[in-house]
Design an enzyme around this catalytic site. Structure first.
Site, PDB file in Angstrom:
ATOM      1  N   LYS A  95       0.847  -1.197   0.000  1.00  0.00           N
ATOM      2  CA  LYS A  95       0.000   0.000   0.000  1.00  0.00           C
ATOM      3  C   LYS A  95       0.884   1.248   0.000  1.00  0.00           C
ATOM      4  CE  LYS A  95      -4.027   1.732   2.646  1.00  0.00           C
ATOM      5  NZ  LYS A  95      -4.911   1.436   3.802  1.00  0.00           N
ATOM      6  N   SER A 119      -9.763   1.318   2.842  1.00  0.00           N
ATOM      7  CA  SER A 119      -8.905   2.119   2.001  1.00  0.00           C
ATOM      8  C   SER A 119      -7.819   1.321   1.260  1.00  0.00           C
ATOM      9  CB  SER A 119      -8.230   3.182   2.864  1.00  0.00           C
ATOM     10  OG  SER A 119      -7.360   2.576   3.807  1.00  0.00           O
ATOM     11  N   SER A 158      -9.902  -1.119   7.008  1.00  0.00           N
ATOM     12  CA  SER A 158      -9.304  -0.859   5.696  1.00  0.00           C
ATOM     13  C   SER A 158      -8.553  -2.031   5.058  1.00  0.00           C
ATOM     14  CB  SER A 158      -8.356   0.341   5.780  1.00  0.00           C
ATOM     15  OG  SER A 158      -9.098   1.531   5.742  1.00  0.00           O
TER      16      SER A 158
END
Lengths: 485, 477
Positions: free
Chosen positions: A79, A154, A178
């Protein structure tokens, strides 16, 4: 099955047996990326040259007779809120569009040391604030099961990369769901470890007391393998737990006989779509058949988790994000007359609307005269929520719920209504408030879209979560389904 | 109406640990801008603070020396405000659970001892520094140096117990002395390792309630502190005398103009939005460790002062002056170890030595006269080799050259003349040359003798033994 759809543990076997080289594997993944990335947009940055060099290095080591570790030569995605030395780290925000960290996060160093090949940095909701990856400051990411739908967020880019064969495994971060929510919406396994189990050093902070890094993988075995690499004490993170992390693969046992599973009724009630509920009930029936004891239970303060979360997380965020002011790094607005105007213009232009909303919310919650009514009250609610879990865990080994109230929703559907978007994390938020481990595993489909089942464990009892998840996986086929992209 | 000032001080002390409070960058003063930094003290995205245990130890040591209670449970908080010298736009500090509370220190004012309460001592990180091109208002741009960012500080907050600018100055000096003794800080105001803000109000003498206070910043020396407070107290009295009201505000001391100027009003005051620092775990402070630190505390100024009065028989004033800094007290004791007449040593250290250090703007640590040399010089006086007057000349030469007193006396021919015959010759010459003065003396003008003695000294370049000169004159007059 295509190479790029194999789980890590199978790829490892092929590498170890020299059926394929790490470089070939790496190229296979980049070919896959090249063919689907335009439709999915999982990555913000690809590190093709670095990755190939890392892969060739692994091949040299294999050729030299070295035993490679389970992640050696495995193509992974991370990420874009994990700092990578020399590779830009943007948090999918315009304010960090050009930020190249001079250091790597502890988890990145651990991945490197394990020989993992990092393919690139994945898209996310800006600063991890969102549940659909639509809040990315650059572009949205699309769900491989239906590109008209969101992948969740996310960590949407990481979930999509794993689901669509653009990486064999990925790292995400989870502040209120997330990792678990996009894992559920994309049909992969996602684990949010106990707070403190994985070092946060180098994770660009959203809400420090809630953030944890964790794996997104094709199956539970891979999840344990990644945890073996990233977990453990880090002297650079004061909140990381002391002591050595266990061998998580040791918990991969196909046996849940006698295990007590509690099902909080608040997580199966209002707001949960009937179709999702059906999937979870089928999963419960499967686990019961396998010998688990299942009972309904209650977490009475559940309804306060969302309001408490949306005070605590934004409060911390308002402070954590104060450093993005254009003085030292990142984007700086031009043409300001003085430093205050520079701060204001930089932040007005650099941050997206959701980030600004949360900074305002958090600033307000901490302000003189409101602190006691909002922030302090939220901390008290947090304690009550923890106590709910403590009581439940006095009776049950794990708790089980849907990961999300519904399968992947349409892009744009919830963007106009932040509260609707926030509700998408209603099953996952409390786990972060209580600092507990939670895992989402594929548990079925609704209209061709994956549905995730969440297991919540006692602090540092990832082991039992892995055991239940593994047993479920060994007795079902949901994790073997692949999107038709 | 008669007024009294009510003053409380907030003092920041930089701790001289090797590394910063939350990272391993060096704390060394100076250095090329932004070279004593790392991702942590620059506040880059994703970094985390880790508390330097030495900082905690030093802070506890200082707090114990100030008679504070050390908290069993303490924590760090974030103080949020925007300023370009703050890498994170928040400062890691301590808010509602400081490290230490309820201390005091005693000051001597006009021969009386006053006990000044210390409300709290807490730890925090220092900020960077802005370098302006010219002044802050006219600079086209400013440069930021983060070398200081993350240097450990303790903030020491006094009770509003100080009643005059003089008391405030003495309190600061005493505080500096105590902290220096503990060895946790250099306390150099000019390098910024000791800084001070003041809360000031005035009230009619004898009143119970406090008046409205102002906060004074930017006082960068003891002299500035005294001048700023004197100015501010008088300004507030003048406002009240004219029927006005004090505005609660922050004011800055303008050293050049000698005035305090409004900086920001109460309405413009920052809302720091303190909240617990989530990146650090709360501190649970082990009692046994605290007791170990307490047991290892060095002798503090008050104890040393008492010892000087008791063991050396020194007057209280001498004892206070000599014990003001560790270095001076150590020097004094090294001299006494070699020359046991403490009062004589004290006279020389507080007199000639202090005067010369002052004149050359030097610290005692830079002094070239070793304790051995000073003791040897005092022995030369005792042996009658040099007079007390010549000794001052010798001492100054020692101070400048670092040479041994015997070498100076020998090379400069400063050995005292004690030969009565030789002196008598000069005495008679002087009497012969100054018959009028001799008459005056005989007529009862006592002062005339001084002139005559002076003439002998002049003729012998100060080397004649003054006692002998006096005696010979008296015999002849």
């Amino acid at each position: 099955m295509q190479l790029y759809y194999l789980p890590v543990h199978e790829l490892h076997t092929m590498l170890a047996k020299r059926q394929i080289s790490a470089e070939e594997l790496c190229r296979a993944f980049f070919e896959r990326i090249d063919s689907v990335e335009e439709k999915l947009k999982a990555y913000v940055t690809l590190t093709r040259e670095n990755a190939l060099e890392q892969a060739r290095e692994i091949d040299r080591r294999i050729a030299g007779g070295e035993q490679i570790s389970p992640l050696g030569g495995i193509p992974v995605a991370v990420k874009d809120n994990l700092c990578t030395e020399g590779v830009r780290t943007t948090c999918s925000s315009k304010i960090l569009y050009n930020f190249v960290p001079p250091y790597s996060a502890t988890v990145i160093k651990k991945l490197n040391a394990a020989g993992a090949v990092i393919l690139g940095k994945t898209n996310m909701d800006e600063f991890a604030m969102g549940s659909s990856t639509e809040n990315s400051g650059f572009f949205p990411t699309n769900n491989p099961w239906d590109p008209e739908r969101v992948p969740g967020g996310s960590s949407g880019g990481s979930a999509v990369a794993v689901a669509a064969g653009e990486a064999a495994a990925a790292l995400g971060s989870d502040t209120g769901g997330s990792i678990r929510q996009p894992a559920a919406l994309c049909g992969v396994v996602g684990l949010k470890p106990t707070y403190g189990a994985v070092s946060r050093f180098g994770l660009v902070a959203f809400a420090s007391s809630l953030d944890q890094i964790g794996p997104l993988t094709r199956d539970v075995t891979d999840c344990a393998l990644v945890m073996n690499v990233i977990a453990g004490h880090d002297p650079l993170d004061s909140t990381s737990a002391p002591g050595q992390a266990p061998d998580y693969t040791g918990y991969l046992k196909n046996d849940v006989r006698g295990l007590k599973i509690g099902v909080p009724k608040e997580y199966m009630g209002e707001g949960i779509s009937p179709a999702v509920k059906q999937v979870i009930e089928r999963a419960l029936a499967t686990l019961a058949t396998l010998g688990a004891e299942i009972e309904e239970t209650s977490l009475p303060h559940s309804e306060y988790a969302l309001p408490a979360y949306y005070l605590i997380a934004p409060a911390e965020a308002s402070s954590n994000l104060a450093r993005y002011d254009g003085v030292r790094y990142g984007y700086r607005a031009e043409g300001a007359a003085d430093v205050v105007e520079m701060f204001m213009r930089t932040r007005s232009l650099g941050f997206g609307p959701e980030v600004k909303r949360r900074i305002m919310l958090g600033t307000y919650a901490l302000s003189a005269g409101y602190y006691d009514a909002y922030y302090l009250k939220a901390l008290k609610v947090r304690t009550l929520i923890k106590q709910d879990f403590d009581r439940a865990f006095a009776r049950y080994d794990v708790l089980l719920s849907p990961t999300t109230p519904s399968p992947a929703f349409k892009k744009g559907e919830k963007m106009a209504d932040p509260l609707q978007m926030y509700m998408s994390d209603i099953c996952t938020l409390a786990v972060n408030l209580a600092g507990l481990p939670g895992i989402s595993v594929p548990a079925g489909f609704v209209d061709g879209l994956p549905v995730g089942m969440q297991l919540i464990g006692k602090p540092f009892d990832e082991g039992t979560l892995l055991r239940v998840a593994y047993t479920f996986e060994q007795n079902t086929d949901y994790h073997k389904a692949r999107p038709g992209i | 109406m008669e007024y009294e000032a009510v003053i409380g001080l907030e003092v920041h002390v930089e701790l001289k640990t090797k590394t910063k409070i939350f990272c391993s960058s060096t704390t060394e003063f100076g250095g090329e801008p932004n070279t004593h930094t790392c991702p942590v003290c620059l506040g880059l995205p994703g970094v985390l603070p880790v508390l330097n245990k030495k900082v905690l130890e030093y802070a506890i040591r200082a707090a114990l020396a100030l008679n504070c209670e050390i908290a069993e449970y303490s924590k760090f908080d974030r103080k949020n405000y925007y300023y370009p010298d703050m890498p994170k736009n928040y400062q890691i500090s301590q808010y509602d659970l400081p490290l230490a509370r309820n201390g005091y220190l005693d000051i001597e004012i006009e021969g009386r001892t006053r006990r000044i309460g210390i409300t709290r001592v807490h730890m925090e990180e220092d900020t960077g520094k802005l370098v302006h091109q010219g002044t802050i208002t006219t600079t086209p741009y400013s440069l930021v140096d983060y070398n200081r960012a993350g240097v450990p500080l303790i903030e020491i907050v006094s009770e509003p117990d100080l009643r005059s600018p003089e008391e405030a100055r003495v309190y600061m000096e005493k505080l500096r002395s105590i902290i220096q003794y503990t060895g946790v800080s250099d306390c150099k105001m000019e390098e910024g390792s000791l800084r001070c803000d003041a809360n000031v109000s005035v009230r009619p003498k004898g009143a119970k309630e406090f008046g409205t206070k102002t906060e004074i910043k930017n006082m960068n020396s003891f002299r500035a502190l005294y001048r700023a407070l004197s100015y501010e107290v008088q300004r507030q009295i003048d406002v009240l005398e004219e029927g006005g009201r004090i505005v609660q505000e922050t004011r800055t001391w303008d050293e050049g103009r000698g005035v305090t100027l409004p900086m920001r009003s109460k309405e413009e005051a920052h809302d720091y939005r303190y909240f617990p620092e989530p990146d650090l775990v709360p501190l649970v402070i082990d009692r046994q460790w605290v007791e170990e630190i307490r047991a290892a505390l060095p002798e503090l100024p008050d104890q040393r002062r008492q010892r000087y009065i008791r063991d050396f028989g020194l007057p209280a004033y001498d004892a206070s002056v000599l014990t003001a800094t560790v270095e001076l007290a150590d020097y004094f004791e090294a001299c006494v170890a070699r020359y046991p007449d403490a009062k004589t040593v004290s006279n020389w250290v507080m007199g000639e030595l202090a005067r010369l250090l002052n004149a050359h703007n030097m610290e005692i640590t830079q002094c070239r006269i070793t304790p051995e040399q000073l003791a040897d010089m005092l022995r030369l006086i005792d042996q009658g080799t040099i007079s007390g007057k010549i000794a001052k000349t010798v001492f100054e030469e020692m101070f400048v050259t670092g040479n041994h007193p015997e070498k100076i006396v020998r090379e400069k021919g400063l050995v005292q003349i004690t030969d009565e015959g030789a002196i008598a010759t000069v005495v008679e010459e002087v009497m012969a040359k100054n018959p009028k003065v001799v008459e005056d003396y005989r007529a009862g003008k006592e002062k005339a003798l001084g002139f005559l003695v002076g003439q002998v000294m002049k003729a012998t370049r100060g080397k004649a033994n003054p006692e002998i000169v006096n005696r010979l004159f008296k015999e002849r007059l």
